[in-house]
Design a protein around this motif. Structure first.
Motif, PDB file in Angstrom:
ATOM      1  N   VAL A  53      33.772  47.692  63.245  1.00  0.00           N
ATOM      2  CA  VAL A  53      34.745  48.772  63.129  1.00  0.00           C
ATOM      3  C   VAL A  53      34.823  49.140  61.653  1.00  0.00           C
ATOM      4  O   VAL A  53      35.054  48.271  60.805  1.00  0.00           O
ATOM      5  N   ASP A  54      34.609  50.406  61.352  1.00  0.00           N
ATOM      6  CA  ASP A  54      34.635  50.855  59.963  1.00  0.00           C
ATOM      7  C   ASP A  54      36.073  51.010  59.475  1.00  0.00           C
ATOM      8  O   ASP A  54      37.019  51.116  60.264  1.00  0.00           O
ATOM      9  N   TYR A  55      36.225  51.094  58.147  1.00  0.00           N
ATOM     10  CA  TYR A  55      37.559  51.206  57.552  1.00  0.00           C
ATOM     11  C   TYR A  55      38.276  52.467  58.024  1.00  0.00           C
ATOM     12  O   TYR A  55      37.701  53.568  58.069  1.00  0.00           O
ATOM     13  N   HIS A  56      39.536  52.283  58.327  1.00  0.00           N
ATOM     14  CA  HIS A  56      40.382  53.386  58.765  1.00  0.00           C
ATOM     15  C   HIS A  56      41.836  52.967  58.630  1.00  0.00           C
ATOM     16  O   HIS A  56      42.146  51.793  58.424  1.00  0.00           O
ATOM     17  N   GLN A  57      42.729  53.936  58.734  1.00  0.00           N
ATOM     18  CA  GLN A  57      44.161  53.684  58.867  1.00  0.00           C
ATOM     19  C   GLN A  57      44.561  54.070  60.287  1.00  0.00           C
ATOM     20  O   GLN A  57      44.171  55.126  60.786  1.00  0.00           O
ATOM     21  N   ASP A  58      45.342  53.239  60.929  1.00  0.00           N
ATOM     22  CA  ASP A  58      45.798  53.583  62.276  1.00  0.00           C
ATOM     23  C   ASP A  58      46.592  54.883  62.285  1.00  0.00           C
ATOM     24  O   ASP A  58      46.556  55.636  63.267  1.00  0.00           O
ATOM     25  N   PHE A  59      47.298  55.157  61.184  1.00  0.00           N
ATOM     26  CA  PHE A  59      48.118  56.365  61.104  1.00  0.00           C
ATOM     27  C   PHE A  59      47.272  57.616  61.290  1.00  0.00           C
ATOM     28  O   PHE A  59      47.743  58.614  61.841  1.00  0.00           O
ATOM     29  N   GLY A  60      46.015  57.587  60.869  1.00  0.00           N
ATOM     30  CA  GLY A  60      45.141  58.738  61.026  1.00  0.00           C
ATOM     31  C   GLY A  60      44.830  59.062  62.473  1.00  0.00           C
ATOM     32  O   GLY A  60      44.471  60.205  62.801  1.00  0.00           O
ATOM     33  N   TYR A  61      44.938  58.067  63.348  1.00  0.00           N
ATOM     34  CA  TYR A  61      44.728  58.271  64.782  1.00  0.00           C
ATOM     35  C   TYR A  61      46.036  58.607  65.494  1.00  0.00           C
ATOM     36  O   TYR A  61      46.034  59.339  66.490  1.00  0.00           O
ATOM     37  N   THR A  62      47.143  58.041  65.009  1.00  0.00           N
ATOM     38  CA  THR A  62      48.443  58.228  65.668  1.00  0.00           C
ATOM     39  C   THR A  62      49.496  58.631  64.641  1.00  0.00           C
ATOM     40  O   THR A  62      50.443  57.874  64.384  1.00  0.00           O
ATOM     41  N   PRO A  63      49.364  59.809  64.026  1.00  0.00           N
ATOM     42  CA  PRO A  63      50.337  60.231  63.007  1.00  0.00           C
ATOM     43  C   PRO A  63      51.712  60.473  63.610  1.00  0.00           C
ATOM     44  O   PRO A  63      51.833  60.973  64.732  1.00  0.00           O
ATOM     45  N   HIS A  64      52.741  60.104  62.846  1.00  0.00           N
ATOM     46  CA  HIS A  64      54.125  60.271  63.269  1.00  0.00           C
ATOM     47  C   HIS A  64      54.925  60.928  62.144  1.00  0.00           C
ATOM     48  O   HIS A  64      54.407  61.166  61.054  1.00  0.00           O
ATOM     49  N   GLY A  90      36.561  59.397  62.373  1.00  0.00           N
ATOM     50  CA  GLY A  90      37.413  58.247  62.658  1.00  0.00           C
ATOM     51  C   GLY A  90      37.318  57.137  61.637  1.00  0.00           C
ATOM     52  O   GLY A  90      37.823  56.032  61.857  1.00  0.00           O
ATOM     53  N   LYS A  91      36.701  57.414  60.474  1.00  0.00           N
ATOM     54  CA  LYS A  91      36.545  56.411  59.422  1.00  0.00           C
ATOM     55  C   LYS A  91      36.560  57.107  58.063  1.00  0.00           C
ATOM     56  O   LYS A  91      36.346  58.320  57.968  1.00  0.00           O
ATOM     57  N   VAL A  92      36.819  56.338  57.019  1.00  0.00           N
ATOM     58  CA  VAL A  92      36.869  56.906  55.675  1.00  0.00           C
ATOM     59  C   VAL A  92      35.456  57.147  55.161  1.00  0.00           C
ATOM     60  O   VAL A  92      34.468  56.661  55.739  1.00  0.00           O
ATOM     61  N   ASP A  93      35.343  57.889  54.059  1.00  0.00           N
ATOM     62  CA  ASP A  93      34.027  58.229  53.527  1.00  0.00           C
ATOM     63  C   ASP A  93      33.398  57.039  52.803  1.00  0.00           C
ATOM     64  O   ASP A  93      34.018  55.986  52.630  1.00  0.00           O
ATOM     65  N   ALA A 128      33.357  51.758  49.888  1.00  0.00           N
ATOM     66  CA  ALA A 128      32.915  50.870  48.811  1.00  0.00           C
ATOM     67  C   ALA A 128      34.107  50.290  48.068  1.00  0.00           C
ATOM     68  O   ALA A 128      34.130  49.092  47.732  1.00  0.00           O
ATOM     69  N   ASN A 129      35.123  51.111  47.826  1.00  0.00           N
ATOM     70  CA  ASN A 129      36.334  50.632  47.163  1.00  0.00           C
ATOM     71  C   ASN A 129      37.058  49.606  48.016  1.00  0.00           C
ATOM     72  O   ASN A 129      37.564  48.591  47.520  1.00  0.00           O
ATOM     73  N   CYS A 130      37.092  49.855  49.340  1.00  0.00           N
ATOM     74  CA  CYS A 130      37.733  48.909  50.261  1.00  0.00           C
ATOM     75  C   CYS A 130      37.012  47.561  50.255  1.00  0.00           C
ATOM     76  O   CYS A 130      37.653  46.503  50.198  1.00  0.00           O
ATOM     77  N   ASP A 131      35.692  47.592  50.312  1.00  0.00           N
ATOM     78  CA  ASP A 131      34.926  46.343  50.329  1.00  0.00           C
ATOM     79  C   ASP A 131      35.172  45.516  49.076  1.00  0.00           C
ATOM     80  O   ASP A 131      35.194  44.278  49.130  1.00  0.00           O
ATOM     81  N   ALA A 132      35.361  46.180  47.947  1.00  0.00           N
ATOM     82  CA  ALA A 132      35.590  45.465  46.691  1.00  0.00           C
ATOM     83  C   ALA A 132      36.952  44.780  46.659  1.00  0.00           C
ATOM     84  O   ALA A 132      37.153  43.815  45.901  1.00  0.00           O
ATOM     85  N   ARG A 133      37.883  45.230  47.482  1.00  0.00           N
ATOM     86  CA  ARG A 133      39.259  44.721  47.450  1.00  0.00           C
ATOM     87  C   ARG A 133      39.654  43.967  48.711  1.00  0.00           C
ATOM     88  O   ARG A 133      40.748  43.410  48.785  1.00  0.00           O
ATOM     89  N   ALA A 134      38.786  43.942  49.705  1.00  0.00           N
ATOM     90  CA  ALA A 134      39.168  43.464  51.036  1.00  0.00           C
ATOM     91  C   ALA A 134      39.430  41.959  51.074  1.00  0.00           C
ATOM     92  O   ALA A 134      38.831  41.181  50.329  1.00  0.00           O
ATOM     93  N   LYS A 135      40.309  41.592  51.989  1.00  0.00           N
ATOM     94  CA  LYS A 135      40.628  40.190  52.259  1.00  0.00           C
ATOM     95  C   LYS A 135      40.413  39.945  53.751  1.00  0.00           C
ATOM     96  O   LYS A 135      40.844  40.725  54.588  1.00  0.00           O
ATOM     97  N   TRP A 136      39.738  38.841  54.068  1.00  0.00           N
ATOM     98  CA  TRP A 136      39.483  38.502  55.467  1.00  0.00           C
ATOM     99  C   TRP A 136      40.737  37.937  56.119  1.00  0.00           C
ATOM    100  O   TRP A 136      41.465  37.141  55.507  1.00  0.00           O
ATOM    101  N   ILE A 137      40.961  38.324  57.360  1.00  0.00           N
ATOM    102  CA  ILE A 137      42.040  37.772  58.172  1.00  0.00           C
ATOM    103  C   ILE A 137      41.406  36.853  59.216  1.00  0.00           C
ATOM    104  O   ILE A 137      40.666  37.312  60.089  1.00  0.00           O
ATOM    105  N   THR A 138      41.678  35.586  59.101  1.00  0.00           N
ATOM    106  CA  THR A 138      41.197  34.615  60.076  1.00  0.00           C
ATOM    107  C   THR A 138      42.392  33.825  60.606  1.00  0.00           C
ATOM    108  O   THR A 138      43.466  33.819  59.994  1.00  0.00           O
ATOM    109  N   GLY A 139      42.205  33.181  61.740  1.00  0.00           N
ATOM    110  CA  GLY A 139      43.318  32.412  62.278  1.00  0.00           C
ATOM    111  C   GLY A 139      42.962  31.752  63.586  1.00  0.00           C
ATOM    112  O   GLY A 139      41.831  31.837  64.073  1.00  0.00           O
TER     113      GLY A 139
END
Length: 288
Positions: free
Chosen positions: A123-134, A178-181, A186-197
């Motif tokens: 799944v590529d980077y996105h904000q949920d708000f872009g799919y379901t704006p309120h 449905g995804k950012v450019d 590239a900016n997201c990948d440089a700052r991303a943190k993995w969520i594991t659990g």
């Protein structure tokens, strides 16, 4: 109850992990239903079932077969399962969400996203708000880990603090991707943190937090129950891509007849007809 520090973390970073929340007995019931749906998929050659607006409830990747099953989405499981209805409407995730955006909380939609062993789609980077704006951003996406989620299992990755940086476009010129450019990715990948659990953990995501997920390269299944809740005074600006007959019901507190406006300009999504956003992001030539 969430601590003050946990609430502040959600506000500042845009996400919050709460460990060991769902008891084993409840997890067993949730897994049993998923096991049954995966088994059912083995006899199918394409997506099947019917949802509120006629789209398939069970979405499979184009590569799906009995030998290599690729069930990747169960749409609004609370509509067909009492077990899921109870956890989505009456579970602790609603109570904790009320502490983050409450006390008045509405339901928007739910889904199960699956990555079976060998399912190499991401799944590529996105904000949920872009799919379901309120009308405002007091919206929380709650991930319930039905299975353990390690780095190799198709884990989620988030960009801390990105929910404070404004809405990012999910369009490429006149095409809703449905995804950012690429530059934003590239900016997201440089700052991303993995969520594991572990199974039974909950992860709360702010609706504007940039996030993605990786391929599942392990031999394990990764199933997430994803439930979306909104403040009672947040009203949709576009049709839901995951519509259901329970959308808008008040789960905690009381209803609101005044819409709170917090944004001046909001980019709207395309009202696509694909079964899921997987088809949109991966540009599959079906139902778009």
């Amino acid at each position: 109850m969430l601590t003050r520090e946990e609430i502040l973390q959600f506000r500042h970073k845009g996400y919050l992990m709460v460990s060991d929340v769902i008891p084993p007995a409840s997890l067993d019931l949730l897994r049993e239903k998923v096991d049954g749906w995966v088994s059912e998929s083995l006899s199918k050659v394409s997506s099947w079932g019917v949802t509120f607006d006629g789209r398939p409830r069970f979405d499979v990747a184009p590569t799906h077969s009995a030998d290599y099953p690729a069930l990747r989405r169960v749409d609004n499981p609370q509509c067909i399962s009492d077990v899921y209805r109870k956890i989505v409407f009456d579970g602790i995730s609603v109570d904790l969400t009320a502490q983050l955006i409450g006390p008045d909380v509405k339901f928007h939609h739910a889904k199960i996203n699956l990555k079976l062993p060998g399912n190499r789609f991401e799944v590529d980077y996105h904000q949920d708000f872009g799919y379901t704006p309120h009308t405002n951003e007091d919206i929380v996406t709650v991930l319930l880990l039905i299975d353990d989620m390690g780095r190799d299992d198709g884990a989620v990755k988030v960009v801390p603090g990105s929910h404070l940086e404004g809405q990012k476009s999910l369009w490429l010129e006149d095409v809703f991707t449905g995804k950012v450019d690429q530059n934003t990715t590239a900016n997201c990948d440089a700052r991303a943190k993995w969520i594991t659990g572990k199974a039974g953990d909950l992860c709360f995501l702010h609706t504007s937090l940039l996030h993605a997920s990786a391929h599942n390269t392990s031999n394990n299944r990764r199933a997430l129950l994803i439930s979306v809740y909104t403040a009672a005074d947040a009203f949709p600006l576009a049709p839901s891509p995951v519509p259901n007959e329970f959308e808008g019901i008040v789960l905690r507190g009381k209803p609101e007849r005044w819409a709170r406006m917090s944004l001046t300009n909001v980019e709207l999504p395309k009202n696509y007809q694909a079964a899921t956003f997987f088809s949109v992001q991966q540009n599959e030539n079906r139902l778009q």
